[in-house]
Structure formats: structure tokens, C-alpha cells
Design a protein around this motif. Structure first.
Motif, short mmCIF file in Angstrom:
data_model
loop_
_atom_site.label_atom_id
_atom_site.label_comp_id
_atom_site.label_asym_id
_atom_site.label_seq_id
_atom_site.Cartn_x
_atom_site.Cartn_y
_atom_site.Cartn_z
N GLY A 10 49.27 32.69 39.22
CA GLY A 10 48.53 32.26 40.39
C GLY A 10 47.05 32.54 40.27
O GLY A 10 46.53 32.72 39.17
N LEU A 11 46.40 32.56 41.41
CA LEU A 11 44.97 32.86 41.51
C LEU A 11 44.79 34.16 42.28
O LEU A 11 45.53 34.43 43.23
N ALA A 12 43.80 34.92 41.88
CA ALA A 12 43.44 36.15 42.59
C ALA A 12 41.94 36.33 42.48
O ALA A 12 41.31 35.89 41.52
N VAL A 17 35.34 37.39 42.11
CA VAL A 17 35.37 36.16 41.33
C VAL A 17 36.82 35.67 41.20
O VAL A 17 37.70 36.45 40.85
N PRO A 18 37.07 34.37 41.47
CA PRO A 18 38.43 33.85 41.31
C PRO A 18 38.88 33.88 39.85
O PRO A 18 38.12 33.52 38.95
N GLY A 41 37.15 28.49 37.16
CA GLY A 41 35.92 27.84 37.60
C GLY A 41 36.05 27.21 38.97
O GLY A 41 37.15 27.04 39.51
N ASP A 42 34.91 26.83 39.53
CA ASP A 42 34.88 26.26 40.88
C ASP A 42 35.72 25.00 41.01
O ASP A 42 36.41 24.81 42.02
#
Length: 129
Positions: A10-12, A17-18, A41-42
């Protein structure tokens, strides 16, 4: 986000910063909290949020009894945009060589498990000793 006896992918947000994270070992409980972690990245984060919103909306409808499990957008062929995002995100979701290795200590919050702004848990990250 992928879940198997706890969050596996997943994302954290780490230090503001993601980052993507992926569990290093699915079979050994003693290593279950170790993750490969790499910057997201964005553009990837925006697509991940869009795909998550599709899932969260579906999950809300499922919990209300309006749809069944067979309509899960991740089943393939159910939601064209969800499928398109899977293809676009595939390269970002692969751990690069040299990904950082961290341990994640998970805690649940009091909110709903799946909501448009994220999940019902958070991580405390630390270096692997």
C-alpha cells in the motif's frame, strides 16, 4: 492496499512523504513487520487516491447491502477506470532495487476501516535492526 493477516502492500506517509510499502515475507510471523519502502511520486499518489476512492465508494455500497461481492471493482471487467488505473500503476507498485527496508508497527484508529481518505490504521516506522 493489499491485506493478508495485516497490511501487505500500500501507501504510507513516512517523514511527511508518500511511500509505497510491500511486506517482505508473507509466511514467517517473525518477519511480518518488515517492509520494502520506496518513494511514491505525485502522479502515482493521485492515481492511487482515485482508485482508492472507487473502492471506498463500492465498499460503502456493499456494507449498505446495495451491491454484492461480485461487483468488487478489483475483480476485473467491473469498472473500466479501476482496471485502467491498475495498468497505469503497475510500474510504480514494483519495489525498485535498493528500496529501503523498514519495520512497521501498526495501530488501529477509531474510524471506519475503509474510507475515502484512507484506512482505519496507522504505522509507526523504524529502521530494521
Amino acid at each position: 492496499m493489499e491485506w493478508y493477516d495485516g497490511p501487505r502492500k500500500g501507501l504510507a506517509v513516512i517523514d511527511g512523504v508518500p511511500h509505497y510499502f510491500e511486506g517482505r515475507n508473507y509466511d514467517h510471523a517473525d518477519e511480518a513487520d518488515e517492509y520494502d519502502v520506496w518513494s511514491a511520486g505525485d502522479a502515482a499518489v493521485a492515481m492511487e487516491r482515485e482508485q482508492w476512492a472507487i473502492f471506498a465508494n463500492w465498499n460503502e455500497r456493499r456494507e449498505a447491502g446495495a451491491v454484492d461481492l461480485g461487483s468488487h471493482p478489483g475483480s476485473g471487467g467491473v469498472d473500466a477506470r479501476y482496471d485502467e488505473l491498475d495498468v497505469l500503476l503497475a510500474p510504480y507498485r514494483q519495489a525498485p532495487d535498493g528500496a529501503q527496508r523498514l519495520a512497521g508497527e501498526m495501530r488501529f484508529d477509531d474510524g471506519a476501516g475503509y474510507r475515502a481518505d484512507g484506512v482505519g490504521y496507522w504505522f509507526r516506522w523504524r529502521p530494521v535492526s
